[in-house]
Design a protein around this motif. Structure first.
Motif, PDB file in Angstrom:
ATOM      1  N   ASN A   1      -1.455   1.236  -7.635  1.00 29.86           N
ATOM      2  CA  ASN A   1      -2.555   0.279  -7.799  1.00 29.86           C
ATOM      3  C   ASN A   1      -2.630  -0.224  -9.235  1.00 29.86           C
ATOM      4  N   PRO A   2      -1.704  -1.102  -9.642  1.00 30.70           N
ATOM      5  CA  PRO A   2      -1.765  -1.606 -11.014  1.00 30.70           C
ATOM      6  C   PRO A   2      -2.981  -2.508 -11.213  1.00 30.70           C
ATOM      7  N   VAL A   3      -3.474  -2.551 -12.419  1.00 30.55           N
ATOM      8  CA  VAL A   3      -4.571  -3.451 -12.790  1.00 30.55           C
ATOM      9  C   VAL A   3      -4.018  -4.882 -12.713  1.00 30.55           C
ATOM     10  N   PRO A   4      -4.769  -5.848 -12.158  1.00 27.95           N
ATOM     11  CA  PRO A   4      -4.250  -7.213 -12.040  1.00 27.95           C
ATOM     12  C   PRO A   4      -3.727  -7.793 -13.355  1.00 27.95           C
ATOM     13  N   SER A   5      -4.346  -7.437 -14.476  1.00 31.45           N
ATOM     14  CA  SER A   5      -3.874  -7.970 -15.759  1.00 31.45           C
ATOM     15  C   SER A   5      -2.515  -7.395 -16.151  1.00 31.45           C
ATOM     16  N   ASP A   6      -2.117  -6.251 -15.568  1.00 37.16           N
ATOM     17  CA  ASP A   6      -0.794  -5.694 -15.855  1.00 37.16           C
ATOM     18  C   ASP A   6       0.320  -6.554 -15.266  1.00 37.16           C
ATOM     19  N   ILE A   7       0.031  -7.252 -14.179  1.00 39.67           N
ATOM     20  CA  ILE A   7       1.032  -8.098 -13.540  1.00 39.67           C
ATOM     21  C   ILE A   7       1.164  -9.430 -14.274  1.00 39.67           C
ATOM     22  N   ALA A   8       0.079  -9.896 -14.891  1.00 42.64           N
ATOM     23  CA  ALA A   8       0.141 -11.126 -15.678  1.00 42.64           C
ATOM     24  C   ALA A   8       1.066 -10.904 -16.867  1.00 42.64           C
ATOM     25  N   GLY A   9       1.663 -11.979 -17.346  1.00 40.14           N
ATOM     26  CA  GLY A   9       2.528 -11.884 -18.513  1.00 40.14           C
ATOM     27  C   GLY A   9       3.853 -12.577 -18.283  1.00 40.14           C
ATOM     28  N   SER A  10       4.826 -12.221 -19.094  1.00 37.49           N
ATOM     29  CA  SER A  10       6.144 -12.851 -19.045  1.00 37.49           C
ATOM     30  C   SER A  10       7.171 -11.911 -18.428  1.00 37.49           C
ATOM     31  N   TYR A  11       8.058 -12.495 -17.651  1.00 32.78           N
ATOM     32  CA  TYR A  11       9.151 -11.773 -17.007  1.00 32.78           C
ATOM     33  C   TYR A  11      10.456 -12.489 -17.338  1.00 32.78           C
ATOM     34  N   VAL A  12      11.528 -11.754 -17.376  1.00 30.81           N
ATOM     35  CA  VAL A  12      12.844 -12.350 -17.596  1.00 30.81           C
ATOM     36  C   VAL A  12      13.858 -11.625 -16.729  1.00 30.81           C
ATOM     37  N   GLY A  13      14.880 -12.338 -16.308  1.00 34.42           N
ATOM     38  CA  GLY A  13      15.912 -11.737 -15.475  1.00 34.42           C
ATOM     39  C   GLY A  13      16.965 -12.757 -15.121  1.00 34.42           C
ATOM     40  N   VAL A  14      17.679 -12.506 -14.050  1.00 37.99           N
ATOM     41  CA  VAL A  14      18.738 -13.404 -13.615  1.00 37.99           C
ATOM     42  C   VAL A  14      18.369 -14.040 -12.283  1.00 37.99           C
ATOM     43  N   SER A  15      18.940 -15.229 -12.051  1.00 37.39           N
ATOM     44  CA  SER A  15      18.616 -15.996 -10.866  1.00 37.39           C
ATOM     45  C   SER A  15      19.855 -16.754 -10.406  1.00 37.39           C
ATOM     46  N   ALA A  16      20.008 -16.896  -9.099  1.00 36.75           N
ATOM     47  CA  ALA A  16      21.107 -17.683  -8.543  1.00 36.75           C
ATOM     48  C   ALA A  16      20.683 -18.249  -7.199  1.00 36.75           C
ATOM     49  N   ASP A  17      21.077 -19.501  -6.939  1.00 34.68           N
ATOM     50  CA  ASP A  17      20.833 -20.066  -5.621  1.00 34.68           C
ATOM     51  C   ASP A  17      21.787 -21.225  -5.347  1.00 34.68           C
ATOM     52  N   ALA A  18      21.900 -21.560  -4.080  1.00 34.49           N
ATOM     53  CA  ALA A  18      22.712 -22.680  -3.628  1.00 34.49           C
ATOM     54  C   ALA A  18      22.085 -23.237  -2.366  1.00 34.49           C
ATOM     55  N   ALA A  19      22.079 -24.563  -2.237  1.00 38.57           N
ATOM     56  CA  ALA A  19      21.508 -25.202  -1.046  1.00 38.57           C
ATOM     57  C   ALA A  19      22.203 -26.528  -0.782  1.00 38.57           C
ATOM     58  N   TRP A  20      22.434 -26.797   0.470  1.00 39.43           N
ATOM     59  CA  TRP A  20      22.837 -28.119   0.928  1.00 39.43           C
ATOM     60  C   TRP A  20      22.048 -28.321   2.207  1.00 39.43           C
ATOM     61  N   THR A  21      20.978 -29.067   2.149  1.00 39.20           N
ATOM     62  CA  THR A  21      19.954 -29.223   3.173  1.00 39.20           C
ATOM     63  C   THR A  21      19.120 -27.949   3.243  1.00 39.20           C
ATOM     64  N   ILE A  22      19.721 -26.797   3.624  1.00 37.67           N
ATOM     65  CA  ILE A  22      19.026 -25.519   3.536  1.00 37.67           C
ATOM     66  C   ILE A  22      19.903 -24.579   2.712  1.00 37.67           C
ATOM     67  N   GLY A  23      19.282 -23.586   2.113  1.00 39.35           N
ATOM     68  CA  GLY A  23      20.051 -22.657   1.299  1.00 39.35           C
ATOM     69  C   GLY A  23      19.259 -21.412   1.003  1.00 39.35           C
ATOM     70  N   ALA A  24      19.763 -20.632   0.063  1.00 37.02           N
ATOM     71  CA  ALA A  24      19.110 -19.376  -0.279  1.00 37.02           C
ATOM     72  C   ALA A  24      19.374 -19.035  -1.733  1.00 37.02           C
ATOM     73  N   GLY A  25      18.558 -18.133  -2.254  1.00 37.61           N
ATOM     74  CA  GLY A  25      18.724 -17.697  -3.635  1.00 37.61           C
ATOM     75  C   GLY A  25      18.133 -16.315  -3.816  1.00 37.61           C
ATOM     76  N   ALA A  26      18.408 -15.729  -4.951  1.00 39.96           N
ATOM     77  CA  ALA A  26      17.885 -14.402  -5.256  1.00 39.96           C
ATOM     78  C   ALA A  26      17.649 -14.293  -6.751  1.00 39.96           C
TER      79      ALA A  26
END
Length: 165
Positions: free
Chosen positions: A100-125
């Motif tokens: 049960n984290p405090v809601p303010s603990d979730i606020a803030g900045s996040y960083v990581g990696v991202s990738a996706d591809a779509a042609w009409t429909i697609g997916a990413g992670a």
């Protein structure tokens, strides 16, 4: 297109493992809920993109779920990003030091990696680490569904601002 997406996803997951700080990888975390975000449409600008979003932090129940807190934010990608995407929904499992984290603990900045591809429909992670004390991990629950034409991979930066109830 599938081979391109598979290669981009494999690269993103490899980068996530390599860039995750050792302390974050070894710290015990429990799934404390889901972060579900409605994301605005976007146009990729070759070297990056930025999208506005509104999010709900929910318990882990599918239906009926309880909204614990709400956020507004932006997600930016720096790297290769070419294409146009319609509005969509992103969902992450939220892992924290406590159930049960405090809601303010979730606020803030996040960083990581991202990738996706779509042609009409697609997916990413994407995999992101951060929060107010850099103790929260966001992991894609399932590959995100997208509508548009897009190929993207790079570093993702997410900023969440807690909204009043």
């Amino acid at each position: 297109m599938r081979a391109c997406f598979a290669a981009v996803t494999a690269l993103a997951l490899s980068l996530a493992a390599a860039t995750t700080p050792a302390a974050a990888q070894s710290a015990a975390k429990v799934q404390s809920g889901m972060l579900v975000c409605k994301v605005a449409p976007s146009v990729g600008f070759v070297l990056g993109s930025m999208r506005e979003m509104v999010c709900e932090f929910r318990n882990t129940s599918v239906q009926p779920y309880v909204v614990k807190s709400r956020y507004k934010g932006t997600i930016a990608r720096f790297g290769i990003d070419i294409g146009v995407l319609a509005a969509d929904t992103l969902a992450w499992a939220v892992f924290a030091p406590t159930a049960n984290p405090v809601p303010s603990d979730i606020a803030g900045s996040y960083v990581g990696v991202s990738a996706d591809a779509a042609w009409t429909i697609g997916a990413g992670a994407n995999v992101l680490l951060g929060g107010s004390n850099n103790q929260i991990a966001l992991q894609t629950v399932s590959v995100e569904g997208m509508v548009g034409a897009d190929v993207a991979a790079g570093i993702a930066d997410l900023t969440l601002i807690l909204l009043p109830n």
